[in-house]
Design a protein around this motif. Structure first.
Motif, PDB file in Angstrom:
ATOM      1  N   PRO A   4       0.972  -1.127   0.067  1.00 22.27           N
ATOM      2  CA  PRO A   4       0.064  -0.041  -0.018  1.00 22.27           C
ATOM      3  C   PRO A   4       0.712   1.380   0.114  1.00 22.27           C
ATOM      4  CG  PRO A   4      -0.811  -1.527   1.735  1.00 22.27           C
ATOM      5  CD  PRO A   4       0.390  -2.212   1.154  1.00 22.27           C
ATOM      6  N   GLU A   5       1.887   1.384   0.515  1.00 20.89           N
ATOM      7  CA  GLU A   5       2.651   2.486   0.837  1.00 20.89           C
ATOM      8  C   GLU A   5       3.281   2.530  -0.676  1.00 20.89           C
ATOM      9  OE1 GLU A   5       3.086  -0.083   2.940  1.00 20.89           O
ATOM     10  OE2 GLU A   5       2.032   0.424   4.603  1.00 20.89           O
ATOM     11  N   HIS A   6       3.962   1.759  -1.117  1.00 20.96           N
ATOM     12  CA  HIS A   6       4.530   1.868  -2.528  1.00 20.96           C
ATOM     13  C   HIS A   6       3.524   2.406  -3.637  1.00 20.96           C
ATOM     14  CE1 HIS A   6       8.506  -0.563  -1.376  1.00 20.96           C
ATOM     15  NE2 HIS A   6       8.451   0.703  -0.897  1.00 20.96           N
ATOM     16  N   LEU A   7       2.430   1.740  -3.472  1.00 18.03           N
ATOM     17  CA  LEU A   7       1.224   2.126  -4.309  1.00 18.03           C
ATOM     18  C   LEU A   7       0.970   3.675  -4.348  1.00 18.03           C
ATOM     19  CD1 LEU A   7      -1.047   1.493  -6.512  1.00 18.03           C
ATOM     20  CD2 LEU A   7      -2.570   1.023  -4.512  1.00 18.03           C
ATOM     21  N   ALA A   8       0.902   4.204  -3.191  1.00 21.04           N
ATOM     22  CA  ALA A   8       0.738   5.746  -2.918  1.00 21.04           C
ATOM     23  C   ALA A   8       1.884   6.569  -3.453  1.00 21.04           C
ATOM     24  CB  ALA A   8       0.593   5.894  -1.200  1.00 21.04           C
ATOM     25  N   VAL A   9       3.178   6.073  -3.242  1.00 19.36           N
ATOM     26  CA  VAL A   9       4.158   6.830  -3.977  1.00 19.36           C
ATOM     27  C   VAL A   9       4.148   6.792  -5.142  1.00 19.36           C
ATOM     28  CG1 VAL A   9       6.660   6.889  -3.730  1.00 19.36           C
ATOM     29  CG2 VAL A   9       5.623   6.405  -1.917  1.00 19.36           C
ATOM     30  N   LEU A  10       3.981   5.698  -5.769  1.00 21.32           N
ATOM     31  CA  LEU A  10       3.980   5.579  -7.153  1.00 21.32           C
ATOM     32  C   LEU A  10       2.903   6.132  -8.195  1.00 21.32           C
ATOM     33  CD1 LEU A  10       5.303   1.924  -7.040  1.00 21.32           C
ATOM     34  CD2 LEU A  10       6.664   3.815  -8.060  1.00 21.32           C
ATOM     35  N   PHE A  11       1.690   6.098  -7.524  1.00 27.15           N
ATOM     36  CA  PHE A  11       0.262   6.438  -8.104  1.00 27.15           C
ATOM     37  C   PHE A  11      -0.209   7.615  -7.601  1.00 27.15           C
ATOM     38  CE2 PHE A  11       1.349   2.491  -9.974  1.00 27.15           C
ATOM     39  CZ  PHE A  11       0.850   2.472 -11.309  1.00 27.15           C
ATOM     40  N   GLY A  12       0.393   8.001  -6.318  1.00 30.34           N
ATOM     41  CA  GLY A  12      -0.300   9.068  -5.623  1.00 30.34           C
ATOM     42  C   GLY A  12      -1.238   8.842  -4.538  1.00 30.34           C
ATOM     43  N   GLU A  13      -1.278   9.580  -3.280  1.00 36.37           N
ATOM     44  CA  GLU A  13      -2.205   9.244  -2.156  1.00 36.37           C
ATOM     45  C   GLU A  13      -3.372   9.182  -2.506  1.00 36.37           C
ATOM     46  OE1 GLU A  13      -1.376   8.432   1.227  1.00 36.37           O
ATOM     47  OE2 GLU A  13       0.267   9.379   0.567  1.00 36.37           O
ATOM     48  N   GLY A  14      -4.077   7.912  -2.042  1.00 37.97           N
ATOM     49  CA  GLY A  14      -5.284   7.552  -2.385  1.00 37.97           C
ATOM     50  C   GLY A  14      -5.671   6.701  -3.491  1.00 37.97           C
ATOM     51  N   ALA A  15      -4.565   6.598  -4.515  1.00 40.31           N
ATOM     52  CA  ALA A  15      -4.788   5.790  -5.512  1.00 40.31           C
ATOM     53  C   ALA A  15      -5.084   4.230  -5.156  1.00 40.31           C
ATOM     54  CB  ALA A  15      -3.352   5.709  -6.235  1.00 40.31           C
ATOM     55  N   SER A  16      -5.716   3.761  -6.137  1.00 43.09           N
ATOM     56  CA  SER A  16      -5.931   2.207  -5.899  1.00 43.09           C
ATOM     57  C   SER A  16      -6.095   1.601  -6.902  1.00 43.09           C
ATOM     58  CB  SER A  16      -7.645   2.242  -5.233  1.00 43.09           C
ATOM     59  OG  SER A  16      -8.388   2.464  -6.001  1.00 43.09           O
ATOM     60  N   LEU A  17      -5.858   0.193  -7.255  1.00 39.17           N
ATOM     61  CA  LEU A  17      -5.579  -0.478  -8.301  1.00 39.17           C
ATOM     62  C   LEU A  17      -7.070  -0.729  -9.016  1.00 39.17           C
ATOM     63  CD1 LEU A  17      -2.790  -3.367  -7.023  1.00 39.17           C
ATOM     64  CD2 LEU A  17      -2.405  -1.182  -8.650  1.00 39.17           C
ATOM     65  N   THR A  18      -7.064  -0.837 -10.397  1.00 37.73           N
ATOM     66  CA  THR A  18      -8.113  -1.261 -10.994  1.00 37.73           C
ATOM     67  C   THR A  18      -8.130  -2.360 -11.619  1.00 37.73           C
ATOM     68  OG1 THR A  18      -7.661   0.217 -12.826  1.00 37.73           O
ATOM     69  CG2 THR A  18      -8.711   1.309 -11.234  1.00 37.73           C
ATOM     70  N   GLU A  19      -9.287  -3.355 -11.703  1.00 39.39           N
ATOM     71  CA  GLU A  19      -9.159  -4.701 -12.426  1.00 39.39           C
ATOM     72  C   GLU A  19      -9.199  -4.693 -13.749  1.00 39.39           C
ATOM     73  OE1 GLU A  19     -11.227  -7.815 -10.167  1.00 39.39           O
ATOM     74  OE2 GLU A  19     -11.305  -9.041 -11.946  1.00 39.39           O
ATOM     75  N   LEU A  20      -8.260  -5.074 -14.275  1.00 38.14           N
ATOM     76  CA  LEU A  20      -8.431  -5.527 -15.905  1.00 38.14           C
ATOM     77  C   LEU A  20      -8.822  -6.746 -15.937  1.00 38.14           C
ATOM     78  CD1 LEU A  20      -7.287  -4.888 -19.083  1.00 38.14           C
ATOM     79  CD2 LEU A  20      -5.036  -5.994 -18.147  1.00 38.14           C
ATOM     80  N   LYS A  21      -8.390  -7.771 -15.531  1.00 32.23           N
ATOM     81  CA  LYS A  21      -8.889  -9.207 -15.716  1.00 32.23           C
ATOM     82  C   LYS A  21      -8.567 -10.046 -14.395  1.00 32.23           C
ATOM     83  CE  LYS A  21      -5.343 -11.132 -18.337  1.00 32.23           C
ATOM     84  NZ  LYS A  21      -4.769 -11.735 -19.672  1.00 32.23           N
ATOM     85  N   PRO A  22      -9.394 -10.913 -14.058  1.00 33.82           N
ATOM     86  CA  PRO A  22      -9.248 -11.702 -12.867  1.00 33.82           C
ATOM     87  C   PRO A  22      -8.086 -12.869 -13.189  1.00 33.82           C
ATOM     88  CG  PRO A  22     -11.438 -12.389 -13.922  1.00 33.82           C
ATOM     89  CD  PRO A  22     -10.752 -11.262 -14.806  1.00 33.82           C
ATOM     90  N   LEU A  23      -7.437 -13.458 -12.303  1.00 35.29           N
ATOM     91  CA  LEU A  23      -6.421 -14.574 -12.508  1.00 35.29           C
ATOM     92  C   LEU A  23      -6.918 -15.911 -12.019  1.00 35.29           C
ATOM     93  CD1 LEU A  23      -3.300 -12.376 -11.309  1.00 35.29           C
ATOM     94  CD2 LEU A  23      -3.872 -12.679 -13.725  1.00 35.29           C
ATOM     95  N   SER A  24      -6.213 -16.853 -12.301  1.00 37.13           N
ATOM     96  CA  SER A  24      -6.745 -18.082 -11.974  1.00 37.13           C
ATOM     97  C   SER A  24      -7.094 -18.187 -10.346  1.00 37.13           C
ATOM     98  CB  SER A  24      -5.891 -19.421 -12.493  1.00 37.13           C
ATOM     99  OG  SER A  24      -4.663 -19.151 -11.823  1.00 37.13           O
ATOM    100  N   GLN A  25      -6.063 -17.710  -9.568  1.00 34.56           N
ATOM    101  CA  GLN A  25      -6.431 -17.677  -8.277  1.00 34.56           C
ATOM    102  C   GLN A  25      -7.509 -16.875  -7.526  1.00 34.56           C
ATOM    103  OE1 GLN A  25      -4.823 -20.336  -6.451  1.00 34.56           O
ATOM    104  NE2 GLN A  25      -4.128 -20.789  -8.370  1.00 34.56           N
ATOM    105  N   PRO A  26      -8.347 -17.365  -6.945  1.00 38.10           N
ATOM    106  CA  PRO A  26      -9.594 -16.542  -6.420  1.00 38.10           C
ATOM    107  C   PRO A  26      -9.027 -15.115  -5.976  1.00 38.10           C
ATOM    108  CG  PRO A  26      -9.819 -19.025  -5.702  1.00 38.10           C
ATOM    109  CD  PRO A  26      -8.630 -18.937  -6.460  1.00 38.10           C
ATOM    110  N   GLY A  27      -9.761 -14.110  -6.222  1.00 42.47           N
ATOM    111  CA  GLY A  27      -9.585 -12.886  -5.760  1.00 42.47           C
ATOM    112  C   GLY A  27      -8.413 -11.835  -6.249  1.00 42.47           C
ATOM    113  N   GLN A  28      -7.466 -12.861  -7.018  1.00 43.65           N
ATOM    114  CA  GLN A  28      -6.325 -12.212  -7.585  1.00 43.65           C
ATOM    115  C   GLN A  28      -6.736 -11.729  -8.707  1.00 43.65           C
ATOM    116  OE1 GLN A  28      -3.060 -12.400  -5.657  1.00 43.65           O
ATOM    117  NE2 GLN A  28      -4.660 -12.920  -4.157  1.00 43.65           N
TER     118      GLN A  28
END
Lengths: 189, 189
Positions: free
Chosen positions: B17-41
């Motif tokens: 979470p800390e690196h995500l904030a540095v790399l994409f800005g405070e409050g940024a979150s990941l958005t889903e392109l497609k699901p992977l084979s492992q549930p939730g990933q």
């Protein structure tokens, strides 16, 4: 135990005399950088650029001496990177293989076939083959040990009095196995 | 026959979470392109650049959700290309692994450890493991057939009710075997 040293092949090219003349100029010849494990073969100082639909490799090593037909050998990873789809083939078996553009300091050629992913193989001197009880064209299995240990099946035996004992694999195979040139591996079947 | 589907992992990164904030800005979150084979990933729409001493990969896919610690997974071929020397490790085991510079649209971080070559492994749902007679952390051998057929040893079993059955190998291993995502392969020992 039937052991064999590993020789890892990075992407490389063999040139025909005609293509050498186009790429490096009429009368040009290859100059030796260092000898290879197979007698008479050498890595040349000269390199070419190879250009695929999606990318290029600017410095592909030429192996000498010249051969009857030009042949570029790449890994599957290389092939994806530049957007080509060469078949897995034994050296010299290039009918209906992939094409590529090759660029040298004096000119450029486009080949319609000649690009392959080399089939894994072992060079045996005739006396090694006799000692190991192996015949030309036999399919072998070879164990590479370690933290990425694996067994390569479909390893083609090539026997000749011109050859020195060596297992030739490409960089994908070497990296998958955590293996490097000079490792000793075992023929298990 | 104990078969398992193959999932080929290209280079990818997990972010804290800390690196995500540095790399994409405070409050940024990941958005889903497609699901992977492992549930939730999932594969995220977002990518980062990773920069090594000898080269960089401009678009490395982020896999979500965020994790406790940042982890970059590359093939050995990738590692050579950018001049780093990560160890072969299980996911999460990053102590004294390799470092890298990571660059996002909002900033850059340098990690001292977190880069690994993923050790080949099979995810088993608890019920699959029971059916196949396999226990967590067991070392397995898996046969991949075809013209580049090989047997992968040192395949680590990972068993959890959170997992879906899948053999995870990297691009070097897939290319060495001529295998692709969705192929069915066999556990032989």
């Amino acid at each position: 135990m039937r052991t064999v040293p590993v020789g890892v092949s990075a992407r490389h090219i063999h040139l025909s005399p005609e293509h050498l003349a186009v790429l490096f100029g009429e009368g040009a010849s290859l100059t030796e950088l260092k000898p290879l494990s197979q007698p008479g073969q050498f890595a040349a100082n000269e390199t070419v650029e190879v250009i695929g639909p999606k990318g290029s490799f600017p410095k592909v090593r030429i192996l000498g001496p010249v051969r009857r037909r030009t042949q570029l050998e790449v890994s599957r990873t290389d092939a994806f990177a530049i957007g080509i789809n060469p078949p897995v083939r034994e050296s010299g078996d290039i009918a209906e293989s992939a094409g590529i553009v090759i660029k040298g300091p004096a000119g450029e050629v486009k080949i319609e076939e000649g690009v392959i992913v080399a089939a894994r193989h072992i060079h045996f001197h005739t006396s090694d083959a006799e000692q190991y009880g192996i015949v030309d064209k036999q399919r072998l299995s070879v164990r590479l040990s370690g933290e990425r240990g694996l067994v390569l099946d479909q390893v083609i035996a090539r026997v000749s009095p011109e050859f020195a004992l060596d297992l030739h694999i490409d960089t994908d195979e070497a990296n998958a196995a955590g293996a490097k040139t000079g490792d000793q591996v075992e023929i298990i079947g």
